[in-house]
Scaffold this motif. Structure first.
Motif, PDB file in Angstrom:
ATOM      1  N   LEU A   1     138.455  -6.212  45.839  1.00 26.45           N
ATOM      2  CA  LEU A   1     138.938  -4.838  45.789  1.00 26.45           C
ATOM      3  C   LEU A   1     140.096  -4.740  44.815  1.00 26.45           C
ATOM      4  O   LEU A   1     140.873  -5.685  44.677  1.00 26.45           O
ATOM      5  N   VAL A   2     140.213  -3.587  44.157  1.00 27.24           N
ATOM      6  CA  VAL A   2     141.380  -3.282  43.336  1.00 27.24           C
ATOM      7  C   VAL A   2     142.061  -2.068  43.946  1.00 27.24           C
ATOM      8  O   VAL A   2     141.461  -1.001  44.057  1.00 27.24           O
ATOM      9  N   VAL A   3     143.304  -2.239  44.372  1.00 28.69           N
ATOM     10  CA  VAL A   3     144.076  -1.149  44.969  1.00 28.69           C
ATOM     11  C   VAL A   3     145.139  -0.730  43.958  1.00 28.69           C
ATOM     12  O   VAL A   3     146.060  -1.498  43.660  1.00 28.69           O
ATOM     13  N   VAL A   4     145.001   0.468  43.424  1.00 34.54           N
ATOM     14  CA  VAL A   4     145.963   0.980  42.453  1.00 34.54           C
ATOM     15  C   VAL A   4     147.025   1.770  43.203  1.00 34.54           C
ATOM     16  O   VAL A   4     146.742   2.807  43.803  1.00 34.54           O
TER      17      VAL A   4
ATOM     18  N   GLU B   1     158.258   0.375  48.452  1.00 39.60           N
ATOM     19  CA  GLU B   1     157.065   0.836  49.154  1.00 39.60           C
ATOM     20  C   GLU B   1     155.924  -0.167  49.014  1.00 39.60           C
ATOM     21  O   GLU B   1     155.202  -0.451  49.981  1.00 39.60           O
ATOM     22  N   ASP B   2     155.771  -0.731  47.821  1.00 39.56           N
ATOM     23  CA  ASP B   2     154.690  -1.688  47.618  1.00 39.56           C
ATOM     24  C   ASP B   2     154.962  -3.023  48.308  1.00 39.56           C
ATOM     25  O   ASP B   2     154.040  -3.676  48.793  1.00 39.56           O
ATOM     26  N   ILE B   3     156.214  -3.423  48.355  1.00 37.19           N
ATOM     27  CA  ILE B   3     156.558  -4.638  49.105  1.00 37.19           C
ATOM     28  C   ILE B   3     156.218  -4.451  50.580  1.00 37.19           C
ATOM     29  O   ILE B   3     155.645  -5.343  51.227  1.00 37.19           O
ATOM     30  N   TYR B   4     156.535  -3.273  51.104  1.00 38.31           N
ATOM     31  CA  TYR B   4     156.227  -2.999  52.511  1.00 38.31           C
ATOM     32  C   TYR B   4     154.717  -2.979  52.745  1.00 38.31           C
ATOM     33  O   TYR B   4     154.208  -3.642  53.667  1.00 38.31           O
ATOM     34  N   LEU B   5     153.986  -2.230  51.927  1.00 39.56           N
ATOM     35  CA  LEU B   5     152.545  -2.093  52.155  1.00 39.56           C
ATOM     36  C   LEU B   5     151.823  -3.426  52.021  1.00 39.56           C
ATOM     37  O   LEU B   5     150.957  -3.760  52.843  1.00 39.56           O
ATOM     38  N   THR B   6     152.171  -4.205  51.015  1.00 40.93           N
ATOM     39  CA  THR B   6     151.493  -5.488  50.858  1.00 40.93           C
ATOM     40  C   THR B   6     151.820  -6.425  52.015  1.00 40.93           C
ATOM     41  O   THR B   6     150.969  -7.214  52.452  1.00 40.93           O
TER      42      THR B   6
ATOM     43  N   LEU C   1     143.298  -7.128  44.743  1.00 40.05           N
ATOM     44  CA  LEU C   1     144.197  -7.122  43.590  1.00 40.05           C
ATOM     45  C   LEU C   1     144.998  -5.820  43.693  1.00 40.05           C
ATOM     46  O   LEU C   1     144.457  -4.736  43.508  1.00 40.05           O
ATOM     47  N   TYR C   2     146.253  -5.956  44.018  1.00 37.68           N
ATOM     48  CA  TYR C   2     147.125  -4.808  44.283  1.00 37.68           C
ATOM     49  C   TYR C   2     147.912  -4.504  43.008  1.00 37.68           C
ATOM     50  O   TYR C   2     148.738  -5.310  42.566  1.00 37.68           O
ATOM     51  N   VAL C   3     147.646  -3.353  42.402  1.00 39.85           N
ATOM     52  CA  VAL C   3     148.199  -3.014  41.090  1.00 39.85           C
ATOM     53  C   VAL C   3     149.463  -2.189  41.254  1.00 39.85           C
ATOM     54  O   VAL C   3     149.445  -1.095  41.832  1.00 39.85           O
TER      55      VAL C   3
ATOM     56  N   ALA D   1     147.014 -10.293  46.068  1.00 39.49           N
ATOM     57  CA  ALA D   1     147.882 -10.657  44.948  1.00 39.49           C
ATOM     58  C   ALA D   1     148.295  -9.376  44.237  1.00 39.49           C
ATOM     59  O   ALA D   1     147.509  -8.427  44.140  1.00 39.49           O
ATOM     60  N   ILE D   2     149.524  -9.348  43.743  1.00 45.51           N
ATOM     61  CA  ILE D   2     150.058  -8.181  43.052  1.00 45.51           C
ATOM     62  C   ILE D   2     150.021  -8.433  41.555  1.00 45.51           C
ATOM     63  O   ILE D   2     150.355  -9.537  41.089  1.00 45.51           O
ATOM     64  N   CYS D   3     149.635  -7.419  40.787  1.00 42.81           N
ATOM     65  CA  CYS D   3     149.650  -7.564  39.331  1.00 42.81           C
ATOM     66  C   CYS D   3     150.140  -6.284  38.674  1.00 42.81           C
ATOM     67  O   CYS D   3     150.082  -5.193  39.264  1.00 42.81           O
TER      68      CYS D   3
END
Length: 288
Positions: A57-60, A26-31, A9-11, A41-43
């Protein structure tokens, strides 16, 4: 999502409007890179507490300043602690993830940090200065930051504010770490253009300075950024120890360095996913 891969779960607040940067890129690239090894999944950060039981896992990441949703953030931390959720960066950190009280504490303990107090009655402990920087303990990205003269300080007596002298520095530099390992450094050669970053080659003294704070924070897994300023006499002073959601400025490093960082992050997340759910590190989650 593929069932035999760890689920992340990518926050991230993809709509967060940061000055001079697009956090969402940056988050579009990393995911896009992490999907090679994980179901993902992004939330939005306000949804993380409700959704995290369904993920391994929760990635903040770039979730924005918690100043605007402090109660929800505290509830997320509490729920993660109660359930033993695997959170990256882990929530036992003593830096910005728990507010900026650490700057006051480290200054009192003699660490090389920008002198910091949180009570008007302690202003005399600070070096004399024509101007003072006042900012919220739970702020980020300069949200709520003001610069005042000494006469203006009594009007700002509030328990959630901290006060620092306005330091005359030559440049700011950031050291990026994954777990306990140094990854790269960037600096802003022009103080008036904080986010025009360039690669920086640290020497042994620079790395010893940054590592001192990484060791003090004692995080087993996650991303940390040590922000410092170079004073006119050549010394480094800590500005922030960002261990909640540090922006990585991945667009400012070369492709090989970026690939090494993604590989190291993948390895760290894989190692974290192998830990039994609910396993404890023996370190408490600090109240924010």
């Amino acid at each position: 999502m593929t069932s035999d891969r760890p689920r992340i779960l990518y926050v991230s607040d993809l709509a967060y409007d940061a000055r001079g940067r697009r956090y969402c890129d940056e988050d579009i690239y990393l995911t896009s890179r992490l999907r090679a090894a994980f179901g993902l999944a992004i939330c939005h950060p306000l949804d993380a507490r409700a959704l995290m039981p369904d993920f391994d896992l929760v990635v903040v990441r770039n979730s924005g300043p918690v100043l605007g949703y402090q109660a929800e953030y505290q509830a997320f931390r509490a729920a993660a602690g109660e359930t033993g959720a695997r959170v990256f960066t882990e929530l036992t950190g003593k830096g910005d993830a728990a507010g900026k009280q650490y700057l006051i504490d480290l200054f009192a303990q003699g660490y090389p940090v920008i002198p910091t107090v949180d009570r008007p009655g302690e202003i005399d402990r600070l070096p004399a200065s024509e101007k003072y920087v006042v900012k919220p303990k739970y702020g980020a990205d300069s949200v709520g930051l003001t610069v005042v003269d000494r006469a203006g300080l009594p009007r700002l007596d509030h328990p959630d504010l901290l006060v620092q002298p306005h330091v005359d520095f030559t440049y700011e530099v950031s050291f990026y770490y994954l777990d306990h390992d140094f990854q790269y450094a960037l600096y802003a050669p022009r103080p008036d253009r904080r986010w025009e970053l360039e690669p920086y080659e640290p020497d042994e003294a620079d790395l010893a300075f940054a590592q001192r704070f990484i060791d003090w924070n004692d995080i087993d897994h996650g991303i940390q950024r040590v922000d410092a300023c170079r004073t006119r006499d050549g010394a480094l002073l800590l500005v922030e120890l960002e261990d909640l959601n540090p922006y990585l400025s991945l667009d400012r490093i070369d492709a090989d360095t970026r690939d090494r960082f993604v590989a190291a992050m993948t390895t760290s997340l894989t190692r974290l996913s192998d830990k039994p759910r609910g396993s404890r590190s023996g370190k408490p989650i600090r109240p924010a």
